[in-house]
Design a protein around this motif. Structure first.
Motif, short mmCIF file in Angstrom:
data_model
loop_
_atom_site.label_atom_id
_atom_site.label_comp_id
_atom_site.label_asym_id
_atom_site.label_seq_id
_atom_site.Cartn_x
_atom_site.Cartn_y
_atom_site.Cartn_z
N VAL A 54 0.87 -1.19 0.00
CA VAL A 54 0.00 0.00 0.00
C VAL A 54 0.91 1.24 0.00
N ILE A 57 -0.19 7.82 3.33
CA ILE A 57 -1.08 8.93 2.98
C ILE A 57 -0.86 10.08 3.96
N THR A 63 -9.25 11.93 3.25
CA THR A 63 -9.60 10.53 3.47
C THR A 63 -8.97 9.98 4.74
N CYS A 64 -8.01 10.74 5.30
CA CYS A 64 -7.25 10.21 6.45
C CYS A 64 -7.54 10.92 7.77
N CYS A 76 -1.98 6.99 8.04
CA CYS A 76 -2.82 6.16 7.17
C CYS A 76 -2.01 5.59 6.02
N GLY A 78 -2.91 3.16 2.26
CA GLY A 78 -3.91 2.47 1.46
C GLY A 78 -3.59 2.64 -0.01
N SER A 80 -5.29 4.14 -3.77
CA SER A 80 -6.35 4.95 -4.35
C SER A 80 -7.42 4.04 -4.97
N GLY A 82 -9.21 1.94 -3.31
CA GLY A 82 -9.40 0.77 -2.45
C GLY A 82 -8.96 -0.52 -3.13
N ASP A 85 -5.65 -3.75 1.29
CA ASP A 85 -5.70 -3.25 2.67
C ASP A 85 -5.34 -4.37 3.64
N PRO A 122 -8.62 4.39 4.00
CA PRO A 122 -7.33 3.72 4.18
C PRO A 122 -7.24 3.06 5.56
#
Ligand SMILES: *[C@@H]1O[C@H](CO)[C@@H](O)[C@H](O)[C@H]1NC(C)=O
Length: 189
Positions: A54, A57, A63-64, A76, A78, A80, A82, A85, A122
């Motif tokens: 991953v 971030i 998003t975090c 975080c 992850g 982009s 999804g 994970d 994430p």
């Protein structure tokens, strides 16, 4: 404790200045998590060890930021959109970064997430660098410091990176030279 399949991971050796002025690890770096956790949200745990690559971030990213209780202690990671994970059962496991000195360094500990591999959600990881001094004291010498805190920023498990990585090895160079000379000899004879 080292073999071709298993070896100790290095502890971050990041200066307190680096830790206080910005994020370490910085955002956008490839990191690899491993574990026997579930293979999908609501799924069953794995009988074989899994690994996933991953990217870190920015803690201030939309998003975090809302996922973190404390950005100093957490970050975080992850992908982009999804799809990749850590998941239930992976918590407590390692999140590792491959450095410019070709060492694996423990940058995170799998902590929690909302579901698994959902787009825009994430995973959250403990920032190990924040605890590096505590780890040194607690393990009283039974650790290895990372000699570089700079990420090679490659996914060592992507085929391109493996080729690049192995081409950097002197032994591979020698073998390559040897077989090239052998082929030239066969061709000339
Ligand atoms: C590891 O790094 C820390 C911080 O730079 C230092 O205090 C410690 O002595 C180092 N330990 C070893 C075993 O190299």
């Amino acid at each position: 404790m080292s073999s071709s399949l298993i070896s100790a991971v290095c502890i971050p050796a990041v200066s307190s200045t680096t830790l206080s002025v910005g994020e370490w690890p910085s955002s956008g770096l490839y990191v690899v998590a491993i574990g026997w956790g579930t293979l999908q949200e609501g799924g069953s745990t794995s009988t074989t060890l899994q690994q996933v690559t991953v990217q870190t971030i920015d803690s201030q990213a939309s998003t975090c930021s809302s996922l973190l209780n404390n950005p100093q202690l957490q970050f975080c990671a992850g992908v982009s959109g999804g799809g990749k994970d850590t998941c239930k059962g992976d918590s407590g496991g390692p999140l590792m970064m491959f450095t410019t000195s070709h060492q694996w360094v423990l940058v995170g500990l799998t902590s929690y997430g909302i579901g698994c591999a959902r787009a825009d959600y994430p995973g959250v990881y403990t920032r190990v660098a924040y605890y590096q001094d505590w780890i040194r004291i607690t393990t009283s010498g039974a650790y290895s410091n990372a000699t570089s805190s700079v990420s090679a920023n490659i996914d060592p498990f992507s085929s391109k990176a493996s080729i690049k990585f192995f081409h950097n090895q002197p032994l591979t160079h020698l073998l390559f030279l040897f077989f090239s000379l052998l082929l030239i000899k066969i061709y000339l004879s």
